[in-house]
Design a protein around this motif. Sequence first.
Motif, PDB file in Angstrom:
ATOM      1  N   ALA A 224      -0.762  -1.639  12.512  1.00 43.44           N
ATOM      2  CA  ALA A 224       0.629  -1.237  12.276  1.00 43.44           C
ATOM      3  C   ALA A 224       0.713  -0.284  11.084  1.00 43.44           C
ATOM      4  CB  ALA A 224       1.495  -2.469  12.038  1.00 43.44           C
ATOM      5  N   TYR A 225      -0.026  -0.596  10.021  1.00 42.13           N
ATOM      6  CA  TYR A 225      -0.041   0.295   8.854  1.00 42.13           C
ATOM      7  C   TYR A 225      -0.617   1.659   9.241  1.00 42.13           C
ATOM      8  CZ  TYR A 225      -1.493   2.432   4.488  1.00 42.13           C
ATOM      9  OH  TYR A 225      -1.676   3.326   3.463  1.00 42.13           O
ATOM     10  N   ALA A 226      -1.737   1.645   9.953  1.00 43.71           N
ATOM     11  CA  ALA A 226      -2.391   2.900  10.341  1.00 43.71           C
ATOM     12  C   ALA A 226      -1.469   3.756  11.204  1.00 43.71           C
ATOM     13  CB  ALA A 226      -3.690   2.599  11.075  1.00 43.71           C
ATOM     14  N   GLU A 227      -0.792   3.130  12.142  1.00 43.22           N
ATOM     15  CA  GLU A 227       0.110   3.878  13.014  1.00 43.22           C
ATOM     16  C   GLU A 227       1.308   4.420  12.244  1.00 43.22           C
ATOM     17  OE1 GLU A 227       0.995   1.163  16.148  1.00 43.22           O
ATOM     18  OE2 GLU A 227      -0.933   1.465  17.170  1.00 43.22           O
ATOM     19  N   ALA A 228       1.820   3.633  11.305  1.00 45.69           N
ATOM     20  CA  ALA A 228       2.989   4.060  10.531  1.00 45.69           C
ATOM     21  C   ALA A 228       2.691   5.272   9.668  1.00 45.69           C
ATOM     22  CB  ALA A 228       3.480   2.907   9.664  1.00 45.69           C
ATOM     23  N   HIS A 229       1.425   5.401   9.241  1.00 47.36           N
ATOM     24  CA  HIS A 229       1.076   6.483   8.311  1.00 47.36           C
ATOM     25  C   HIS A 229       0.076   7.476   8.905  1.00 47.36           C
ATOM     26  CE1 HIS A 229       3.319   4.476   5.167  1.00 47.36           C
ATOM     27  NE2 HIS A 229       2.683   3.354   5.441  1.00 47.36           N
ATOM     28  N   ALA A 230      -0.122   7.413  10.225  1.00 47.32           N
ATOM     29  CA  ALA A 230      -1.025   8.347  10.923  1.00 47.32           C
ATOM     30  C   ALA A 230      -2.412   8.374  10.303  1.00 47.32           C
ATOM     31  CB  ALA A 230      -0.410   9.749  10.959  1.00 47.32           C
ATOM     32  N   VAL A 231      -2.938   7.179  10.023  1.00 46.41           N
ATOM     33  CA  VAL A 231      -4.271   7.035   9.441  1.00 46.41           C
ATOM     34  C   VAL A 231      -5.255   6.641  10.543  1.00 46.41           C
ATOM     35  CG1 VAL A 231      -5.702   5.723   7.826  1.00 46.41           C
ATOM     36  CG2 VAL A 231      -3.366   6.382   7.180  1.00 46.41           C
ATOM     37  N   PRO A 232      -6.365   7.358  10.708  1.00 47.62           N
ATOM     38  CA  PRO A 232      -7.354   6.958  11.706  1.00 47.62           C
ATOM     39  C   PRO A 232      -7.904   5.564  11.416  1.00 47.62           C
ATOM     40  CG  PRO A 232      -7.785   9.186  10.914  1.00 47.62           C
ATOM     41  CD  PRO A 232      -6.725   8.613  10.019  1.00 47.62           C
ATOM     42  N   LEU A 233      -7.967   4.740  12.444  1.00 46.60           N
ATOM     43  CA  LEU A 233      -8.462   3.366  12.322  1.00 46.60           C
ATOM     44  C   LEU A 233      -9.722   3.221  13.160  1.00 46.60           C
ATOM     45  CD1 LEU A 233      -8.300   0.338  11.611  1.00 46.60           C
ATOM     46  CD2 LEU A 233      -6.657   0.087  13.502  1.00 46.60           C
TER      47      LEU A 233
ATOM     48  N   PHE B  15       0.813  -1.209   0.000  1.00 50.15           N
ATOM     49  CA  PHE B  15       0.000   0.000   0.000  1.00 50.15           C
ATOM     50  C   PHE B  15       0.851   1.265   0.000  1.00 50.15           C
ATOM     51  CE2 PHE B  15      -3.387  -2.823   0.613  1.00 50.15           C
ATOM     52  CZ  PHE B  15      -4.591  -2.147   0.584  1.00 50.15           C
ATOM     53  N   GLY B  16       1.852   1.348   0.839  1.00 49.68           N
ATOM     54  CA  GLY B  16       2.616   2.582   0.942  1.00 49.68           C
ATOM     55  C   GLY B  16       1.814   3.674   1.619  1.00 49.68           C
ATOM     56  N   ALA B  17       2.356   4.876   1.639  1.00 50.65           N
ATOM     57  CA  ALA B  17       1.687   6.000   2.297  1.00 50.65           C
ATOM     58  C   ALA B  17       0.510   6.473   1.460  1.00 50.65           C
ATOM     59  CB  ALA B  17       2.670   7.144   2.505  1.00 50.65           C
ATOM     60  N   PRO B  18      -0.616   6.809   2.089  1.00 47.70           N
ATOM     61  CA  PRO B  18      -1.764   7.297   1.319  1.00 47.70           C
ATOM     62  C   PRO B  18      -1.496   8.671   0.733  1.00 47.70           C
ATOM     63  CG  PRO B  18      -2.217   7.404   3.676  1.00 47.70           C
ATOM     64  CD  PRO B  18      -0.908   6.707   3.529  1.00 47.70           C
ATOM     65  N   ALA B  19      -2.115   8.916  -0.435  1.00 50.79           N
ATOM     66  CA  ALA B  19      -1.889  10.173  -1.149  1.00 50.79           C
ATOM     67  C   ALA B  19      -2.905  11.251  -0.787  1.00 50.79           C
ATOM     68  CB  ALA B  19      -1.934   9.920  -2.653  1.00 50.79           C
ATOM     69  N   VAL B  20      -3.998  10.872  -0.128  1.00 52.89           N
ATOM     70  CA  VAL B  20      -5.054  11.815   0.245  1.00 52.89           C
ATOM     71  C   VAL B  20      -5.479  11.508   1.677  1.00 52.89           C
ATOM     72  CG1 VAL B  20      -5.864  12.030  -2.137  1.00 52.89           C
ATOM     73  CG2 VAL B  20      -6.914  10.338  -0.623  1.00 52.89           C
ATOM     74  N   PRO B  21      -6.222  12.405   2.342  1.00 50.81           N
ATOM     75  CA  PRO B  21      -6.725  12.089   3.673  1.00 50.81           C
ATOM     76  C   PRO B  21      -7.482  10.763   3.670  1.00 50.81           C
ATOM     77  CG  PRO B  21      -7.066  14.402   3.197  1.00 50.81           C
ATOM     78  CD  PRO B  21      -6.581  13.780   1.919  1.00 50.81           C
ATOM     79  N   THR B  22      -7.117   9.898   4.598  1.00 49.87           N
ATOM     80  CA  THR B  22      -7.583   8.504   4.556  1.00 49.87           C
ATOM     81  C   THR B  22      -8.091   8.056   5.916  1.00 49.87           C
ATOM     82  OG1 THR B  22      -6.026   7.968   2.783  1.00 49.87           O
ATOM     83  CG2 THR B  22      -6.839   6.116   4.089  1.00 49.87           C
ATOM     84  N   ALA B  23      -9.095   7.196   5.897  1.00 44.95           N
ATOM     85  CA  ALA B  23      -9.571   6.526   7.104  1.00 44.95           C
ATOM     86  C   ALA B  23      -9.717   5.043   6.800  1.00 44.95           C
ATOM     87  CB  ALA B  23     -10.901   7.108   7.567  1.00 44.95           C
ATOM     88  N   ILE B  24      -9.537   4.228   7.821  1.00 46.46           N
ATOM     89  CA  ILE B  24      -9.666   2.779   7.682  1.00 46.46           C
ATOM     90  C   ILE B  24     -10.794   2.288   8.582  1.00 46.46           C
ATOM     91  CG2 ILE B  24      -8.558   0.544   8.112  1.00 46.46           C
ATOM     92  CD1 ILE B  24      -5.884   1.862   7.451  1.00 46.46           C
ATOM     93  N   VAL B  25     -11.586   1.364   8.052  1.00 43.61           N
ATOM     94  CA  VAL B  25     -12.602   0.653   8.835  1.00 43.61           C
ATOM     95  C   VAL B  25     -12.261  -0.826   8.760  1.00 43.61           C
ATOM     96  CG1 VAL B  25     -15.044   0.131   9.126  1.00 43.61           C
ATOM     97  CG2 VAL B  25     -14.347   2.393   8.274  1.00 43.61           C
ATOM     98  N   HIS B  26     -12.183  -1.482   9.931  1.00 43.16           N
ATOM     99  CA  HIS B  26     -11.752  -2.883   9.937  1.00 43.16           C
ATOM    100  C   HIS B  26     -12.528  -3.664  10.990  1.00 43.16           C
ATOM    101  CE1 HIS B  26      -8.742  -5.466   8.077  1.00 43.16           C
ATOM    102  NE2 HIS B  26      -8.622  -6.113   9.222  1.00 43.16           N
ATOM    103  N   GLY B  27     -12.810  -4.912  10.682  1.00 38.87           N
ATOM    104  CA  GLY B  27     -13.460  -5.784  11.645  1.00 38.87           C
ATOM    105  C   GLY B  27     -12.480  -6.264  12.698  1.00 38.87           C
TER     106      GLY B  27
END
Length: 200
Positions: free
Chosen positions: A164-173, A139-151
């Motif tokens: 781990a991905y969310a923390e590495a790229h400061a993405v809200p999970l 995936f790499g770093a997101p190019a736009v403001p991003t949020a993740i939803v996960h079960g």
Amino acid sequence: MKAHRLQIACPGASVETVVEDPGRELAGLALIAHPHPLHGGSLDNKVAYTLARAALARGYLAVRPNFRGVGASTGAYDYGIGEARDLVAVAEHLAAQFGYLPWTLLGFSFGAYVQHRVAREIEARRLVMVGPAVSMYDFGAPAVPTAIVHGEEDELIPLAAVRAYAEAHAVPLHTIPGAGHFFHGKLVPLRTLVEGLLEP
């Protein structure tokens, strides 16, 4: 609400696309990507459908293409590369018809990987990745403001890998308790959560 099924010409493919209009002034355009085409993924996937319902509830035009080789879409599976090109072409085609309103990208599983690539190619307001297959694709770093939803109980993509991905790229999970990868029995909380993420 009005729904139309279109065939949109893309380089190397003709992409079957369902376009749903909420029937009121549009808040934006939502492009929705379904899970892996070689494992039964299609625009009729229940999670992709739920994402479209969330987008429509917020006043977005909901656009659900079938990846190449699925349904009436021509072409063959291309590991996310051709699929991303197709979605860019679909977005460009529809943007010209709807006054170049801002895009919101939503993708489920493999579709999240494709949308992650699309976000590098078009101007998008945000990206919402649901059950992103971060343990299967780069995936790499997101190019736009991003949020993740996960079960929380995802049996295919470990929550630890997503965290781990969310923390590495400061993405809200955002997690959904009791939900597996396909959100069986959890589509209502999924829709509610995504609707909140799509607030202007």
